[in-house]
Design an enzyme around this catalytic site. Structure first.
Site, PDB file in Angstrom:
ATOM      1  N   GLU A   1       6.983   0.169  -1.305  1.00 45.87           N
ATOM      2  CA  GLU A   1       5.960  -0.711  -1.881  1.00 45.87           C
ATOM      3  C   GLU A   1       4.694   0.104  -2.086  1.00 45.87           C
ATOM      4  OE1 GLU A   1       4.960  -4.234   0.343  1.00 45.87           O
ATOM      5  OE2 GLU A   1       3.697  -4.968  -1.257  1.00 45.87           O
TER       6      GLU A   1
ATOM      7  N   GLY B   1      -0.060  -0.047   8.111  1.00 51.94           N
ATOM      8  CA  GLY B   1       0.388  -0.549   9.411  1.00 51.94           C
ATOM      9  C   GLY B   1       1.906  -0.625   9.536  1.00 51.94           C
TER      10      GLY B   1
ATOM     11  N   GLU C   1       7.680  -4.406   5.373  1.00 53.52           N
ATOM     12  CA  GLU C   1       8.669  -5.468   5.608  1.00 53.52           C
ATOM     13  C   GLU C   1      10.008  -5.261   4.912  1.00 53.52           C
ATOM     14  OE1 GLU C   1       5.806  -5.811   3.721  1.00 53.52           O
ATOM     15  OE2 GLU C   1       6.177  -7.074   1.972  1.00 53.52           O
ATOM     16  N   ASN C   2      10.466  -4.012   4.689  1.00 54.79           N
ATOM     17  CA  ASN C   2      11.767  -3.779   4.042  1.00 54.79           C
ATOM     18  C   ASN C   2      12.832  -4.717   4.615  1.00 54.79           C
ATOM     19  OD1 ASN C   2      10.565  -1.267   3.009  1.00 54.79           O
ATOM     20  ND2 ASN C   2      10.708  -0.680   5.157  1.00 54.79           N
TER      21      ASN C   2
ATOM     22  N   GLU D   1       5.283  -8.837   9.606  1.00 50.67           N
ATOM     23  CA  GLU D   1       6.390  -8.223   8.861  1.00 50.67           C
ATOM     24  C   GLU D   1       7.635  -9.103   8.942  1.00 50.67           C
ATOM     25  OE1 GLU D   1       5.290  -6.022   7.047  1.00 50.67           O
ATOM     26  OE2 GLU D   1       3.516  -5.492   8.199  1.00 50.67           O
TER      27      GLU D   1
HETATM   28  N1  B3K Z   1       3.549  -4.948   2.354  1.00 46.85           N
HETATM   29  C1  B3K Z   1       3.090  -3.832   3.145  1.00 46.85           C
HETATM   30  C2  B3K Z   1       1.980  -3.072   2.527  1.00 46.85           C
HETATM   31  C3  B3K Z   1       2.384  -2.108   1.484  1.00 46.85           C
HETATM   32  C4  B3K Z   1       1.225  -1.247   1.053  1.00 46.85           C
HETATM   33  C5  B3K Z   1       1.550  -0.405  -0.094  1.00 46.85           C
HETATM   34  N2  B3K Z   1       0.491   0.513  -0.403  1.00 46.85           N
HETATM   35  C6  B3K Z   1       2.706  -4.251   4.519  1.00 46.85           C
HETATM   36  C7  B3K Z   1       2.399  -5.666   4.730  1.00 46.85           C
HETATM   37  O1  B3K Z   1       1.477  -6.215   4.177  1.00 46.85           O
HETATM   38  O2  B3K Z   1       3.086  -6.293   5.458  1.00 46.85           O
HETATM   39 ZN    ZN Z   2       2.097  -8.141   4.452  1.00 49.97          ZN
END
Ligand code: B3K
Ligand code: ZN
Length: 849
Positions: A122, A254, A257-258, A291
């Site tokens: 992401e 941080g 969430e794959n 996540e």
């Molecule tokens: N969705 C990810 C963040 C991705 C950042 C890409 N530069 C973490 C989160 O918000 O859970």
């Molecule tokens: Zn998020």
């Protein structure tokens, strides 16, 4: 590296994809310098866009071969990837590419961290792995084979086969490429188990490097608690047989969430009492929840395009805040969140980087993972819930999950479920998504013949590209108190929809004291002319914990502004009121610790700027120091008593009760240190058996200028623990005398343990400087130069973290012309760097405005 030509992408230009992907098979032959990725992708023409050209994203890939329906062919390579002529019916695309994970310092795509392969896709990292339609509205079923010599090789979904040198994975849930993940390395697991509400067994694992096994138990419990909570509160059940979390040291943010394989910055998952503070524990619990909650709000229902990012982020932040409130203390969580919102989002919303919760355009999407998208995005959900009520909110969410499961959805889809459930027209509410800027809400009052009236006026200042803003709907929670502090009537939600609007209460025997914007029911700046006596009254009597805290903050802020602007002495009414609250044993110690907090240097700079004054960072620092010293003196006995009363004698637990007690005792220790020169802090340091106590004591000692020995001892004790050494780096900068902060940060960048390849370490050093305003904003500009020097060095390696840290400069217009000149000179120096990344160039250009 990405090309630096700034091409903006616009929400208005959205086009559906030319082709959809039925299924995708990936084979990885892992090698640090030459990983081969073989893809087999089944494409079908999208009926919505017949005849549209076929294009695949790809970045930095070496194409070895490509085949269409089995026949080798040569696609045309383009700026964004490649294109080729394709049949007007379903077809199979195959390709082999080569990539070099060991050379990938940007930490996006497939990269290596301490010998371990991992991914971050992401927002647009998958295109650095293979050619693919790398956009969230293309969802597909992934089957993955990983070949290599790593003992553990993971991907999304469920394992289907494994043997000597390979592992195969299948994810039955269609997902966009940004949720793809792969991890391979020498890892050990902390196992766990969860039975879902329908009785399915789920195997859980936290995977870490050998040696970190002892730091997983808390994270595992947080995961189990999150899974249970999402079932109980939102009716959401987990949908695979396996849920893996992996801790990685080198990570740009941080966590991620794959699907079924969350990847975490090790600082956001590893925890132990000896190495993590209470604050770390609370944050880890929240991020694990966040996540995990994405599994439904983000993964099962994803975003149509990146303009809709708040659809998953705002909602998921809101959900994780609800979770923390349920697990711990709701008022404490709300106060902490509002402190953070004002510090980061209000700052952003009132400067050159201001943008709507749903932006209309961007150059580099990674620059939009902001406090506005996340935190203001969450505030919007909170307002919506306040406006429609808890029952309708629950119904709307149930409908959202039912209607959009499997979709790549939009904000329009989201609002539609609320409109369908409630019959309300949310057109005006939608402005919150479209208009940037923090509304200012002025309020005056009058009382005559039993009638009490509150007159409100709202105005949202201009922001880049948005000069005029019509009024928004603002939910304002109001309570009325009698002169003796009793609630006159239950809290009412006023719905303000006009620029000016008045609300009336009749038949009141006497003039009430209003408690306005309870629970911080809308992300606005409330402007109200009131006096110290009323603030002190609310601080003592308000039954709304947020506003009780807020009254104390307003009192402190007012006193500090008077000290800075008029040379006033510390405000006695504040000192008396805060002492009363600190001693009130009916109040939660965690709340009392928050009530003893003071506005930050940056809050004060912002408040001065709002009042049309140029903030002087040193004068702000001096006023805070004077007030802290006066308060320590005024509260000497109280501090000693609080310190003694709130020593925790039971074995360490990171729960709300114990951490509240420690927070209050450590606040008291800060006061004691100002009077005893550090004797008590040294005793606490020497006797500490947990990081919260050890770190608080070390901070006090450093502030008192007595930290040298403890600082060396701390390093000797923890030098083999990267996460603790990050704390050691940042603590020295944060607690340095402002005159020394730049020199301290500079010498830390020369320390053998400093490395700019690790974002945590870079942030612990230079991020800490940027967060110490009096030091960073030194009049000679040395802070600006040091930061710019390092941003210039980091940019070629890691554009994302560089760009993010440029926001240290976003407040430049607040300051005097000399500082403005010094900052813009540094911004120009950054912009002039040949080959500057698209990320950093967009950020600096926007900051300059
Ligand atoms: N969705 C990810 C963040 C991705 C950042 C890409 N530069 C973490 C989160 O918000 O859970
Ligand atoms: Zn998020």
């Amino acid at each position: 590296m990405k090309d630096a030509s700034p091409r903006a992408i616009h929400l208005a230009d959205y086009n559906p994809p030319s082709h959809l992907v039925e299924e995708v098979h990936l084979t990885f032959r892992l090698d640090p310098e030459a990983t081969r990725v073989i893809s087999r992708i089944r494409f079908v023409p999208n009926p919505a866009t017949t005849g549209a050209a076929f294009e695949l994203h790809g970045e930095g890939l070496k194409l070895i071969w490509a085949k269409l329906d089995g026949a080798e062919m040569s696609p045309t390579l383009t700026d964004m990837g490649l294109t080729c002529a394709v049949p007007d019916q379903p077809f199979t695309w195959e390709a082999e590419v080569e990539i070099a994970p060991a050379q990938n310092t940007a930490l996006e795509g497939l990269y290596m961290s301490n010998g371990m392969y991992c991914t971050q896709c992401e927002a647009e990292g998958f295109r650095k792995i293979t050619y693919y339609p790398d956009r969230p509205d293309v969802m597909s079923i992934f089957t993955v084979r990983v070949e290599g010599d790593a003992p553990i090789m993971l991907s999304n979904g469920n394992p289907t086969a494994s043997g000597e040198g390979f592992a195969e994975w299948h994810d039955p849930w269609p997902k966009p490429a940004y949720l793809f993940a792969l991890v391979a390395g020498d890892l050990v697991n902390h196992p766990g188990q969860f039975t879902t509400m329908s009785g399915r067994e789920v195997e859980l694992n936290i995977w870490v490097r050998p040696g970190d096994e002892g730091k997983c138990a808390f994270g595992m419990q947080a995961l189990i608690d999150s899974m249970r909570w999402d079932e109980q509160v939102y009716g959401r059940e987990y949908d695979l047989d396996l849920f893996n979390i992996v801790a990685v040291d080198d990570f740009n943010m941080g966590a991620m969430e794959n699907k079924g394989l969350n990847i975490f910055n090790s600082s956001c998952v590893l925890a132990s009492p000896e190495t993590s503070t209470d604050t770390n524990f609370e944050r880890i619990e929240a991020i694990i929840a966040h996540e995990y909650f994405h599994n439904w709000t983000g993964n099962r229902i994803t975003c149509r395009d990146w303009f809709q990012l708040c659809l998953k982020e705002g909602l998921t932040v809101f959900r994780d805040a609800e979770f923390t409130s349920d697990m711990r203390s709701a008022p404490v969580k709300r106060i902490e969140d509002v402190i953070a919102l004002r510090a980061r989002q209000f700052r952003e919303d009132n400067g050159p980087l201001a943008h709507p919760v749903r932006p209309a355009s961007f150059v580099e999407i990674n620059n939009f993972y902001t406090a506005t998208i996340y935190e203001k995005g969450a505030e919007l959900i909170g307002m919506l819930k306040t406006l429609v009520g808890d029952t309708a909110y629950a119904k709307a969410l149930a409908l959202y999950f039912e209607r959009h499961d499997g979709d790549a959805a939009t904000i329009e889809d989201w609002l539609q479920v609320f409109e369908d459930v409630t019959g309300r027209d949310l057109t005006q509410f939608k402005r919150w998504y479209e208009d940037a800027g923090t509304p200012r809400l002025k309020v005056t009052e009058d009382y005559a013949d039993g009638r009490f009236t509150l007159h409100f006026e709202q105005e949202t200042p201009r922001t880049p590209g948005q000069p005029d803003k019509p009024p928004r709907v603002i939910p304002i929670k109001v309570g009325l108190l009698s002169a003796t502090g009793d609630e006159i009537e239950p809290t009412r939600v006023l719905e303000m929809t006009e620029t000016r609007q008045s609300f009336v209460w009749d038949d009141l025997a006497a003039k009430p004291v209003p408690s306005i914007l309870r629970g911080f029911s809308a992300p606005v700046i409330l402007e109200r002319d009131t006096d110290d006596a009323e603030r002190a009254f609310l601080m003592a009597h308000d039954t709304d914990p947020f506003n009780k805290w807020e009254a104390g903050r307003a009192l402190a802020l007012g006193g500090l502004l008077a000290m800075i602007l008029e040379g006033a002495t510390p405000d006695q009414s504040y000192l008396d009121a805060v002492q009363t609250v600190a001693r009130d044993e009916a109040l939660d110690p965690a709340f009392r610790a928050l009530a003893l907090g003071l506005p930050s240097q940056d809050d004060l700079a912002q408040a001065l700027h709002d009042r049309g004054t140029t903030p002087d960072p040193q004068a702000i620092w001096d006023a805070l120091e004077t007030l802290r010293q006066a308060r320590a003196q005024a509260m000497q006995d109280t501090a000693t008593r609080l310190y003694a009363q709130h020593q925790v004698t039971e074995p360490y637990r990171p729960d709300a009760t114990q951490s509240g007690a420690r927070a209050l005792a450590n606040t008291a220790l800060g006061m004691i240190t100002r009077l005893d020169g550090g004797a008590q802090a040294q005793r606490q340091y020497d006797g500490a058996d947990n990081m919260t106590q050890q770190l608080a004591a070390l901070s006090c000692l450093l502030q008192a200028g007595k930290g040298e020995a403890a600082q060396a001892a701390f390093y000797a004790q923890w030098q083999s623990d990267r996460l603790v050494i990050d704390k050691w780096f940042s603590l020295q900068v944060i607690n340095a005398d402002p005159v020394q902060a730049v020199a301290v940060a500079k010498s830390l960048t020369q320390h053998a343990d400093f490395t700019m390849k690790n974002p945590n370490r870079f942030r612990a050093t230079l991020g800490a400087l940027a967060m110490s305003p009096a030091g960073f904003h030194r009049a000679d500009g040395a802070g600006y130069t040091l930061l710019a020097d390092w941003l210039i060095k980091l940019d070629p390696l890691n554009p994302q973290t560089t760009a993010r840290m440029c926001s240290a400069f976003e407040t430049w217009r607040r300051y005097d012309t000399t500082r403005q000149g010094l900052i813009t000179a540094e911004l120009d120096r950054i912009l002039a760097v040949p080959g500057l990344s698209r990320d950093t160039s967009e950020m600096v250009t926007r900051i300059k405005g």
